[in-house]
Design an enzyme around this catalytic site. Structure first.
Site, PDB file in Angstrom:
ATOM      1  N   LEU A   1       0.828  -1.205   0.000  1.00 38.92           N
ATOM      2  CA  LEU A   1       0.000   0.000   0.000  1.00 38.92           C
ATOM      3  C   LEU A   1       0.862   1.254   0.000  1.00 38.92           C
ATOM      4  O   LEU A   1       1.919   1.298   0.636  1.00 38.92           O
ATOM      5  CB  LEU A   1      -0.890   0.014   1.243  1.00 38.92           C
ATOM      6  CG  LEU A   1      -1.859  -1.163   1.410  1.00 38.92           C
ATOM      7  CD1 LEU A   1      -2.540  -1.088   2.777  1.00 38.92           C
ATOM      8  CD2 LEU A   1      -2.906  -1.154   0.297  1.00 38.92           C
TER       9      LEU A   1
ATOM     10  N   HIS B   1       1.960   7.236   9.429  1.00 38.70           N
ATOM     11  CA  HIS B   1       1.932   6.906  10.848  1.00 38.70           C
ATOM     12  C   HIS B   1       2.633   7.987  11.660  1.00 38.70           C
ATOM     13  O   HIS B   1       3.460   8.734  11.119  1.00 38.70           O
ATOM     14  CB  HIS B   1       2.661   5.572  11.108  1.00 38.70           C
ATOM     15  CG  HIS B   1       1.980   4.376  10.559  1.00 38.70           C
ATOM     16  ND1 HIS B   1       2.616   3.486   9.713  1.00 38.70           N
ATOM     17  CD2 HIS B   1       0.722   3.885  10.731  1.00 38.70           C
ATOM     18  CE1 HIS B   1       1.787   2.507   9.398  1.00 38.70           C
ATOM     19  NE2 HIS B   1       0.630   2.734   9.992  1.00 38.70           N
TER      20      HIS B   1
ATOM     21  N   ASP C   1       2.527  -6.108   2.625  1.00 42.49           N
ATOM     22  CA  ASP C   1       3.131  -5.168   3.576  1.00 42.49           C
ATOM     23  C   ASP C   1       3.684  -5.841   4.835  1.00 42.49           C
ATOM     24  O   ASP C   1       4.093  -5.151   5.767  1.00 42.49           O
ATOM     25  CB  ASP C   1       2.083  -4.134   3.992  1.00 42.49           C
ATOM     26  CG  ASP C   1       1.704  -3.210   2.853  1.00 42.49           C
ATOM     27  OD1 ASP C   1       2.538  -2.386   2.447  1.00 42.49           O
ATOM     28  OD2 ASP C   1       0.565  -3.327   2.358  1.00 42.49           O
TER      29      ASP C   1
ATOM     30  N   CYS D   1       9.962   0.542  11.160  1.00 44.88           N
ATOM     31  CA  CYS D   1       8.883  -0.346  10.696  1.00 44.88           C
ATOM     32  C   CYS D   1       9.306  -1.798  10.578  1.00 44.88           C
ATOM     33  O   CYS D   1       8.479  -2.699  10.640  1.00 44.88           O
ATOM     34  CB  CYS D   1       8.386   0.078   9.310  1.00 44.88           C
ATOM     35  SG  CYS D   1       7.892   1.781   9.130  1.00 44.88           S
TER      36      CYS D   1
END
Length: 258
Positions: free
Chosen positions: A19, A163, A62, A248
């Protein structure tokens, strides 16, 4: 003694389908991404972190961004409920891995949504980004899980990035760092240091003053060096194309019970 384990997950062969929200889609070199991920994992190990690889989720493009699947506070794992429905199958294997490590496991339930990338811990203060992927019910459930354990949860608006931790992270002295044009409310943080490059907003604290950060932020690395820290740079260019950053790609487990 604090533990030094890092949860990681191998990239999906479908990574290029990941995404994108705030960036235009560009071509992903999946083979290069795997090489970069392997270097990232090896860098963690070289600096004293034991990597724990959770089961791959090849059907979830993801899934390499494992941080989004869980929030850790002390020995408690709050399994996320990602704001993007396509990412929700990523959490089951992460839950199994953390339970096997002895974590106490809790869950975010419908209607709550919460992505781990929206959560920044600075001491016992937990900042949570309220934006596209994390909703009010998710913030409430995070507060209910961790405030009884001594945490203070502070909701922060997020509108300019994916985020909260796409905009800000924190140095070992608790100074929050960020690229100011992408930070909605820098005044929320008691100490805020603007950095000159967007990728310079993201650091992983390796210990002993070492900061894992992206190679794409050399000017920021110089600033950190001047502040007495030791930047450890890794090339994560393929993950940056998917709005990913160094935080991440792992979940740092510092407070597991031995």
């Amino acid at each position: 003694m604090p533990t030094r384990k890092a949860l990681i997950r191998r990239p999906s062969p479908r990574l290029a389908e990941g995404l994108v929200t705030h960036l235009e889609r560009t071509e992903i070199d999946v083979d290069l991404a795997l090489q970069q991920w392997e270097t990232y994992a090896e860098t963690l190990r070289e600096h004293g972190w034991e990597t724990v690889e959770t089961e791959p989720a090849d059907d979830c493009p993801d899934s390499v961004f494992v941080e989004d699947t869980v929030v850790m506070y002390r020995n408690v794992a709050l399994i996320a409920r990602p704001g993007a429905e396509s990412r929700r199958p990523e959490t089951a294997a992460v839950e199994e891995t953390l339970a096997a490590l002895g974590c106490s496991v809790n869950w975010v339930w419908e209607p709550g949504t919460l992505d781990g990338g929206d959560v920044l811990k600075v001491g016992d203060t937990i900042y949570v980004g309220r934006g596209g992927r994390t909703n009010a019910a998710g913030v409430q459930q995070l507060r209910a899980a961790f405030e009884p354990l001594g945490a203070r949860v502070v909701a922060v608006p997020v509108s300019k990035v994916l985020h909260l931790k796409s905009a800000v992270t924190a140095l070992p002295d608790s100074t929050v760092i960020g690229y100011e044009p992408l930070v909605d409310a820098p005044s929320v943080f008691p100490r805020f240091l603007p950095v000159p490059e967007e990728p310079g907003s993201h650091v992983v604290l390796l210990g002993e003053g070492k900061l894992l950060m992206a190679a794409s932020a050399p000017k920021t690395a110089e600033i950190f060096t001047d502040l007495g820290y030791q930047p450890v740079s890794v090339d994560i260019s393929e993950f940056e194309k998917l709005e990913g950053c160094v935080t991440c790609l792992s979940v740092r487990l510092r407070d597991l019970y031995s």
